[in-house]
Design a protein around this motif. Sequence first.
Motif, PDB file in Angstrom:
ATOM      1  N   PRO A  38       0.826  -1.214   0.000  1.00 33.25           N
ATOM      2  CA  PRO A  38       0.000   0.000   0.000  1.00 33.25           C
ATOM      3  C   PRO A  38       0.858   1.261   0.000  1.00 33.25           C
ATOM      4  O   PRO A  38       1.928   1.296   0.605  1.00 33.25           O
ATOM      5  N   GLY A  41      -0.728   7.173   2.607  1.00 31.00           N
ATOM      6  CA  GLY A  41      -1.601   8.300   2.297  1.00 31.00           C
ATOM      7  C   GLY A  41      -2.636   8.011   1.227  1.00 31.00           C
ATOM      8  O   GLY A  41      -3.466   8.863   0.937  1.00 31.00           O
ATOM      9  N   LEU A  42      -2.594   6.827   0.640  1.00 37.21           N
ATOM     10  CA  LEU A  42      -3.569   6.477  -0.385  1.00 37.21           C
ATOM     11  C   LEU A  42      -4.889   6.120   0.271  1.00 37.21           C
ATOM     12  O   LEU A  42      -4.932   5.338   1.213  1.00 37.21           O
ATOM     13  N   LYS A  43      -5.957   6.718  -0.213  1.00 35.10           N
ATOM     14  CA  LYS A  43      -7.278   6.432   0.331  1.00 35.10           C
ATOM     15  C   LYS A  43      -8.152   5.835  -0.764  1.00 35.10           C
ATOM     16  O   LYS A  43      -8.129   6.286  -1.905  1.00 35.10           O
ATOM     17  N   VAL A  44      -8.911   4.832  -0.414  1.00 36.46           N
ATOM     18  CA  VAL A  44      -9.877   4.249  -1.330  1.00 36.46           C
ATOM     19  C   VAL A  44     -11.217   4.899  -1.042  1.00 36.46           C
ATOM     20  O   VAL A  44     -11.716   4.844   0.081  1.00 36.46           O
ATOM     21  N   LEU A  45     -11.763   5.544  -2.044  1.00 33.06           N
ATOM     22  CA  LEU A  45     -13.027   6.247  -1.876  1.00 33.06           C
ATOM     23  C   LEU A  45     -14.152   5.415  -2.463  1.00 33.06           C
ATOM     24  O   LEU A  45     -14.017   4.849  -3.548  1.00 33.06           O
TER      25      LEU A  45
END
Length: 55
Positions: A38, A41-45
């Motif tokens: 991963p 700071g990556l976000k799954v929206l």
Amino acid sequence: MPDFETMYFQLAAKVADVLDILLKAQQEGEREFVSEEPVPGLKVLPIRDENRDSE
């Protein structure tokens, strides 16, 4: 006179081949993405389904 039926079926076969190539490329890309570490700071929206939200 050209044999349009044969030309059509040849075209349809080539289009089917291209769709298979694209599908395999998409699946490979998705597989690589899922298997990687991963990214911080990556976000799954979630994808908003406007049809369900309006009910």
